[in-house]
Write a protein that holds these residues in place. Structure first.
Motif, short mmCIF file in Angstrom:
data_model
loop_
_atom_site.label_atom_id
_atom_site.label_comp_id
_atom_site.label_asym_id
_atom_site.label_seq_id
_atom_site.Cartn_x
_atom_site.Cartn_y
_atom_site.Cartn_z
N PHE A 54 0.84 -1.19 0.00
CA PHE A 54 0.00 0.00 0.00
C PHE A 54 0.88 1.24 0.00
CE2 PHE A 54 0.16 -2.26 4.00
CZ PHE A 54 0.79 -1.36 4.86
N PHE A 55 0.28 2.35 -0.44
CA PHE A 55 1.03 3.56 -0.69
C PHE A 55 0.20 4.75 -0.21
CE2 PHE A 55 1.69 0.25 -3.75
CZ PHE A 55 3.07 0.10 -3.80
N ASN A 56 0.82 5.60 0.58
CA ASN A 56 0.14 6.72 1.21
C ASN A 56 0.72 8.04 0.70
OD1 ASN A 56 -1.02 8.59 2.90
ND2 ASN A 56 -0.30 7.67 4.81
N GLY A 57 -0.13 8.84 0.03
CA GLY A 57 0.26 10.19 -0.31
C GLY A 57 1.14 10.37 -1.53
N LEU A 58 1.19 9.38 -2.41
CA LEU A 58 2.03 9.51 -3.60
C LEU A 58 1.45 10.46 -4.63
CD1 LEU A 58 3.26 5.86 -4.32
CD2 LEU A 58 4.45 7.70 -3.11
N ALA A 59 0.13 10.59 -4.66
CA ALA A 59 -0.52 11.43 -5.67
C ALA A 59 -1.62 12.26 -5.02
CB ALA A 59 -1.09 10.57 -6.79
N LYS A 60 -2.05 13.27 -5.76
CA LYS A 60 -3.17 14.10 -5.31
C LYS A 60 -4.39 13.81 -6.18
CE LYS A 60 -0.47 17.84 -3.27
NZ LYS A 60 0.78 17.07 -3.24
N ARG A 61 -5.55 14.17 -5.67
CA ARG A 61 -6.80 13.92 -6.39
C ARG A 61 -6.74 14.53 -7.80
NH1 ARG A 61 -12.18 12.71 -4.42
NH2 ARG A 61 -11.51 13.17 -2.29
N ALA A 62 -6.14 15.70 -7.91
CA ALA A 62 -6.08 16.39 -9.20
C ALA A 62 -5.17 15.69 -10.20
CB ALA A 62 -5.61 17.83 -8.99
N ASP A 63 -4.26 14.83 -9.75
CA ASP A 63 -3.30 14.18 -10.66
C ASP A 63 -3.98 13.20 -11.61
OD1 ASP A 63 -1.24 15.60 -9.50
OD2 ASP A 63 -0.72 13.98 -8.09
N GLY A 64 -4.95 12.45 -11.09
CA GLY A 64 -5.69 11.51 -11.93
C GLY A 64 -4.96 10.24 -12.27
N THR A 65 -3.73 10.07 -11.81
CA THR A 65 -2.98 8.85 -12.12
C THR A 65 -1.80 8.68 -11.17
OG1 THR A 65 -1.81 7.65 -13.88
CG2 THR A 65 -1.49 10.03 -13.78
N GLN A 66 -1.43 7.44 -10.92
CA GLN A 66 -0.25 7.14 -10.13
C GLN A 66 0.19 5.71 -10.40
OE1 GLN A 66 1.74 9.07 -7.92
NE2 GLN A 66 3.03 7.25 -8.24
N ALA A 67 1.45 5.54 -10.77
CA ALA A 67 2.03 4.22 -10.95
C ALA A 67 2.74 3.80 -9.67
CB ALA A 67 3.02 4.22 -12.11
N VAL A 68 2.58 2.54 -9.28
CA VAL A 68 3.24 2.02 -8.09
C VAL A 68 3.98 0.73 -8.44
CG1 VAL A 68 1.56 3.05 -6.52
CG2 VAL A 68 1.21 0.72 -7.35
N THR A 69 5.05 0.48 -7.71
CA THR A 69 5.84 -0.73 -7.91
C THR A 69 5.44 -1.79 -6.89
OG1 THR A 69 7.72 0.57 -8.73
CG2 THR A 69 8.18 -1.66 -7.99
N VAL A 70 5.18 -2.99 -7.37
CA VAL A 70 4.81 -4.11 -6.50
C VAL A 70 5.94 -5.14 -6.53
CG1 VAL A 70 2.35 -3.72 -6.86
CG2 VAL A 70 3.56 -5.31 -8.34
N PRO A 71 5.98 -6.06 -5.59
CA PRO A 71 7.06 -7.07 -5.58
C PRO A 71 7.13 -7.86 -6.88
CG PRO A 71 5.87 -7.10 -3.50
CD PRO A 71 5.09 -6.19 -4.41
N ARG A 72 8.33 -8.22 -7.28
CA ARG A 72 8.51 -9.02 -8.50
C ARG A 72 7.74 -10.33 -8.43
NH1 ARG A 72 15.03 -8.60 -9.82
NH2 ARG A 72 15.11 -6.33 -10.15
N SER A 73 7.62 -10.85 -7.21
CA SER A 73 6.93 -12.13 -7.03
C SER A 73 5.45 -12.04 -7.37
CB SER A 73 7.10 -12.62 -5.59
OG SER A 73 6.52 -11.69 -4.68
N PHE A 74 4.90 -10.82 -7.51
CA PHE A 74 3.50 -10.65 -7.87
C PHE A 74 3.25 -10.88 -9.36
CE2 PHE A 74 1.48 -7.82 -4.33
CZ PHE A 74 2.03 -8.64 -3.36
N SER A 75 4.29 -10.85 -10.16
CA SER A 75 4.13 -10.98 -11.61
C SER A 75 3.41 -12.28 -11.96
CB SER A 75 5.49 -10.93 -12.31
OG SER A 75 6.04 -9.64 -12.23
N GLY A 76 2.38 -12.17 -12.78
CA GLY A 76 1.58 -13.32 -13.18
C GLY A 76 0.42 -13.62 -12.25
N ASP A 77 0.36 -12.94 -11.10
CA ASP A 77 -0.72 -13.18 -10.13
C ASP A 77 -1.87 -12.20 -10.35
OD1 ASP A 77 0.81 -15.14 -8.97
OD2 ASP A 77 1.39 -13.95 -7.22
#
Length: 199
Positions: free
Chosen positions: A148-171
């Motif tokens: 989870f990620f807190n405060g990376l973007a603002k409502r006005a931004d409309g987008t935010q990319a986040v990095t998840v663990p490599r082990s999540f790939s394919g899940d």
């Protein structure tokens, strides 16, 4: 303790309760049903415990944020019949509050180890603001893990990319988006951003 009445205190709140008599059959159908509901809800929420401390803090009245989230999701986010219960992810909440929620939220993953959240800026709604900050959560039921990620973007931004663990790939993962007022205590309900397979 007086007879079968027990007194105590929890978080400064005095209480009295009756000590239960011995249960002849602790595995009745209603008891097994309730235990099953508890078990599946706890499995879902435990990886999100730190997120829930923010998301449900305003509803933690004489109970922990986790217990408040448990109460809500047991009633609203379980589907099926005993013993085949599953979490109804679109109806689950990982944040609860009165701030306007996200609008047209979605999630996608086209870059390895990355989840892209998008939403429509609805800061013109009552009590919303362009500076409300994002609360993002990605839950992986296969591994029973969450990021989870807190405060990376603002409502006005409309987008935010986040990095998840490599082990999540394919899940297959489930994505949630909420907002928190930059000043004050207001938080929004979380909105389900979809189930996606991580690239």
């Amino acid at each position: 303790m007086v007879g079968n009445v027990i007194g105590g205190s929890w978080k400064g709140v005095a209480y009295m309760r009756i000590r239960p008599l011995s249960v002849a059959n602790p595995k009745t159908d209603p008891q097994l049903d309730q235990r099953s509901r508890f078990a599946i809800t706890i499995r879902f929420l435990e990886p999100l415990t730190r997120f829930l401390k923010i998301g449900f803090k305003n509803y933690a009245v004489k109970q922990s944020p986790f217990n408040s989230a448990m109460s809500y999701n047991i009633l609203n986010a379980i589907q099926g019949t005993y013993p085949n219960y599953t979490i109804d992810y679109p109806n689950a909440l990982v944040s609860k509050g009165k701030l306007p929620a996200a609008l047209n939220q979605s999630a996608a993953s086209t870059v390895a180890g990355t989840v892209l959240f998008t939403w429509t800026d609805n800061s013109d709604e009552v009590d919303a603001s362009t500076t409300d900050t994002s609360l993002l959560a990605v839950y992986n039921p296969v591994k029973n893990q969450a990021v989870f990620f807190n405060g990376l973007a603002k409502r006005a931004d409309g987008t935010q990319a986040v990095t998840v663990p490599r082990s999540f790939s394919g899940d297959l993962v489930h994505c949630y988006l909420a907002f928190k007022a930059q000043t004050g205590e207001l938080i929004s309900n979380s909105k389900y951003a979809g189930a996606i397979t991580v690239a």
